[in-house]
Scaffold this motif. Structure first.
Motif, mmCIF file in Angstrom:
data_model
loop_
_atom_site.group_PDB
_atom_site.id
_atom_site.type_symbol
_atom_site.label_atom_id
_atom_site.label_comp_id
_atom_site.label_asym_id
_atom_site.label_seq_id
_atom_site.Cartn_x
_atom_site.Cartn_y
_atom_site.Cartn_z
ATOM 1 N N LYS A 59 -5.245 -2.028 0.078
ATOM 2 C CA LYS A 59 -5.368 -1.439 1.406
ATOM 3 C C LYS A 59 -4.373 -2.070 2.367
ATOM 4 O O LYS A 59 -4.092 -3.262 2.291
ATOM 5 N N GLY A 60 -3.884 -1.255 3.294
ATOM 6 C CA GLY A 60 -3.210 -1.769 4.463
ATOM 7 C C GLY A 60 -4.207 -1.887 5.600
ATOM 8 O O GLY A 60 -5.352 -1.450 5.477
ATOM 9 N N ASP B 228 5.530 1.999 10.994
ATOM 10 C CA ASP B 228 5.418 3.220 10.195
ATOM 11 C C ASP B 228 6.720 4.003 10.282
ATOM 12 O O ASP B 228 7.673 3.601 10.949
ATOM 13 N N TRP C 55 6.024 6.455 -2.898
ATOM 14 C CA TRP C 55 5.592 7.701 -2.289
ATOM 15 C C TRP C 55 6.538 8.851 -2.630
ATOM 16 O O TRP C 55 6.102 9.968 -2.927
ATOM 17 N N PRO D 21 0.829 -1.205 0.000
ATOM 18 C CA PRO D 21 0.000 0.000 0.000
ATOM 19 C C PRO D 21 0.863 1.254 0.000
ATOM 20 O O PRO D 21 2.041 1.213 0.358
ATOM 21 N N ARG E 64 -9.614 -3.809 -1.309
ATOM 22 C CA ARG E 64 -9.348 -4.833 -0.296
ATOM 23 C C ARG E 64 -8.368 -5.859 -0.860
ATOM 24 O O ARG E 64 -8.590 -6.399 -1.940
ATOM 25 N N GLN F 252 -8.218 8.159 -0.093
ATOM 26 C CA GLN F 252 -7.440 9.098 0.697
ATOM 27 C C GLN F 252 -6.881 10.168 -0.221
ATOM 28 O O GLN F 252 -6.604 9.907 -1.404
ATOM 29 N N ASP G 75 -6.831 0.949 6.540
ATOM 30 C CA ASP G 75 -6.834 2.009 5.529
ATOM 31 C C ASP G 75 -8.240 2.238 4.977
ATOM 32 O O ASP G 75 -9.012 1.289 4.783
ATOM 33 N N PRO G 76 -8.581 3.501 4.676
ATOM 34 C CA PRO G 76 -9.846 3.782 3.985
ATOM 35 C C PRO G 76 -9.721 3.462 2.499
ATOM 36 O O PRO G 76 -8.616 3.285 1.972
ATOM 37 N N GLU H 294 2.953 12.035 4.992
ATOM 38 C CA GLU H 294 1.940 10.996 5.152
ATOM 39 C C GLU H 294 1.257 11.086 6.505
ATOM 40 O O GLU H 294 0.147 10.616 6.685
ATOM 41 N N THR H 295 1.874 11.700 7.489
ATOM 42 C CA THR H 295 1.262 11.818 8.799
ATOM 43 C C THR H 295 0.720 13.205 9.048
ATOM 44 O O THR H 295 0.183 13.474 10.109
ATOM 45 N N LYS I 217 -7.882 2.684 -3.015
ATOM 46 C CA LYS I 217 -7.425 1.413 -2.458
ATOM 47 C C LYS I 217 -8.528 0.369 -2.523
ATOM 48 O O LYS I 217 -9.709 0.670 -2.366
#
Length: 485
Positions: free
Chosen positions: A49-50, A289, A30, A22, A68, A57, A53-54, A421-422, A66
């Motif tokens: 997805k991880g 992460d 990234w 992901p 499943r 995004q 994860d939604p 990312e955060t 993403k």
């Protein structure tokens, strides 16, 4: 179909497809997205997805779609079903992306080598195809199963080679991660030299930098660190061999290991660790992460690269090596062609397959503080001067500039790096997104003190300046001529 409202008519939109990891967990992808954003491109990503994860995004301006992930594949049929499932889900999502905003380029990252057919479908609408070559699947097969002997194995190898060739033939441009991969694109893929560019993976050292560690007792155990995927070809069981030798055979009580990552072999490795009686000195973190990586690598003493010599590993660049270097962490590796390109003279190399020599190098680093400090400082300098992602980003973006033409100067917020990312502060600040202080890399004394102690309390009188040159054992084999990635 018409463009969505608010999209600049001269915008260039790149869609990136990745199945292996992901995003933004896939750090190379990234960084590529961030490089494109910084140069004015619109970017979308389709990936699995991880955990947690939604389905949709938007991170730092990158639209991420993403799906499943499929169940874990087992056997040939399982892998075929996995590839078909991911291909279909990706194909459906490309239509979703197109409806939001048509894209002019499709970048597919392997494994697997299956998205050339999707690229051919979109080429009918004028979309250009860029192949970002992450793995050599025929070499992966040989590394895991040996040379094909049975009819079935030969058919499987033929299929992998055929899929790879179709990908190369479909691509308008190929991005190779090092010169060894570029040679495969030219020799086996039949690509024209002008269509293949080398874009090495490498850390963004403005974001991947050591933190000031929390203070620990002076006699705290040394920590060995492993960071990466845990698959059959990654040799992580060697870390358990090393720990068993150090603790059980050599009787050391001052060492522990932390293994960060996930993969097909994680549960098997945990069971093996328990069977060897190493649970008290080996910790498996699972998926980590960026913030957790920074914490662990800032307090570790030695990085481990246990990848065994194989047709795949010998010519692949190991990101973990450079990530250790970014944290001024000395490391031990087996002697592989592309690992020498990355590590240069900042790494201790053991002859391929010699686990005892590997363990000897680890113990030497534990016992020789000056060597640890010297190699750590040298590693940080090398990764900044020769391997930093920023030096590769312009080459990467030039691939799309050549294909799509110049990008209109569309006003947009400044793109960040992987830190974004955060949603935290920019990486050039003195604290990370969690408020933890970075080591001052512009202060040689502070950097050296960090590399020497890595959070251990130490009486001031025993702190000594590191000598200008550090004795490094000569490798068992000649140094391989440097190539780029």
């Amino acid at each position: 179909m018409s463009r969505s409202r608010g999209v600049h008519p001269s915008a260039r939109h790149v869609l990136v497809v990745v199945q292996n990891l992901p995003v933004p967990l896939d750090r190379r992808v990234w960084l590529e997205c961030q490089a494109l954003r910084a140069h004015g491109y619109d970017v979308s990503v389709i990936c699995p997805k991880g955990p947690g994860d939604p389905a949709r995004q938007v991170i730092d301006g990158v639209h991420i779609y993403k799906y499943r992930p499929p169940p874990e594949a087992r056997g040939l049929l399982g892998y075929v079903l996995e590839f078909v499932y991911c291909w279909v889900r990706t194909a459906i999502l490309t239509r979703t992306v197109w409806r939001r905003q048509p894209f002019q380029a499709l970048q597919a990252c392997n494994p697997p080598d299956t998205y050339w057919l999707l690229a051919r479908w979109w080429k009918r609408r004028g979309v250009r195809f860029v192949f970002d070559h992450h793995d050599l699947n025929p070499e992966l097969f040989r590394s895991r199963f040996g040379e094909p002997r049975s009819v079935r194995e030969r058919c499987e190898m033929w299929a992998l080679t055929w899929l790879e060739r179709q990908t190369f033939h479909t691509a308008d441009r190929v991005i190779s991660t090092n010169e060894s991969y570029r040679d495969v694109a030219l020799r086996r893929g039949g690509c024209a030299p002008g269509t293949v560019k080398v874009v090495r993976s490498g850390p963004d050292t403005t974001a991947m930098r050591p933190l000031v560690p929390q203070e620990r007792p002076a006699d705290a155990p040394y920590t060995l660190a492993y960071l990466g995927i845990m698959g059959p070809q990654d040799g992580v069981d060697t870390v358990l061999d090393v720990m068993e030798d150090l603790v059980r055979t050599r009787g050391r009580r001052d060492v522990r290991a932390v293994l960060m990552g996930f993969g097909d072999c994680l549960e098997q490795l945990r069971a093996d660790c328990t069977a060897r009686g190493l649970d008290d000195v080996v910790t498996f973190t699972g998926r980590v992460d960026r913030a957790q990586i920074a914490e662990h690598l800032s307090t570790a003493d030695v990085g481990l690269c246990p990848d065994a010599k194989s047709p795949l590993n010998d010519v692949s660049t190991m990101n973990k090596t450079m990530e250790y270097m970014a944290y001024a962490l000395p490391s031990v590796c087996f002697d592989l062609v592309e690992t020498r390109v990355s590590g240069g003279d900042t790494v201790l190399y053991a002859a391929a397959g010699d686990v005892t020599a590997f363990t000897d190098h680890v113990e030497r680093l534990l016992d020789d503080e000056e060597m640890r400090v010297g190699l750590g400082l040298r590693a940080r300098r090398r990764v900044c001067d020769a391997l930093d992602w920023r030096q590769q980003a312009e080459v990467y973006v030039s691939v799309f500039r050549d294909l799509l033409g110049p990008v209109a100067q569309v006003p947009r917020p400044r793109a960040g790096t992987a830190v974004a990312e955060t949603g935290g502060p920019a990486p050039d600040q003195d604290r990370d997104e969690l408020g933890r202080a970075y080591v001052d890399l512009d202060d040689p004394a502070e950097l050296q003190a960090f590399v020497r102690d890595r959070g251990r309390r130490r009486p001031a009188e025993v702190v000594r300046p590191v000598p200008p040159e550090v004795r490094v054992p000569q490798p068992a084999t000649e140094t391989v001529a440097s190539t780029a990635r």
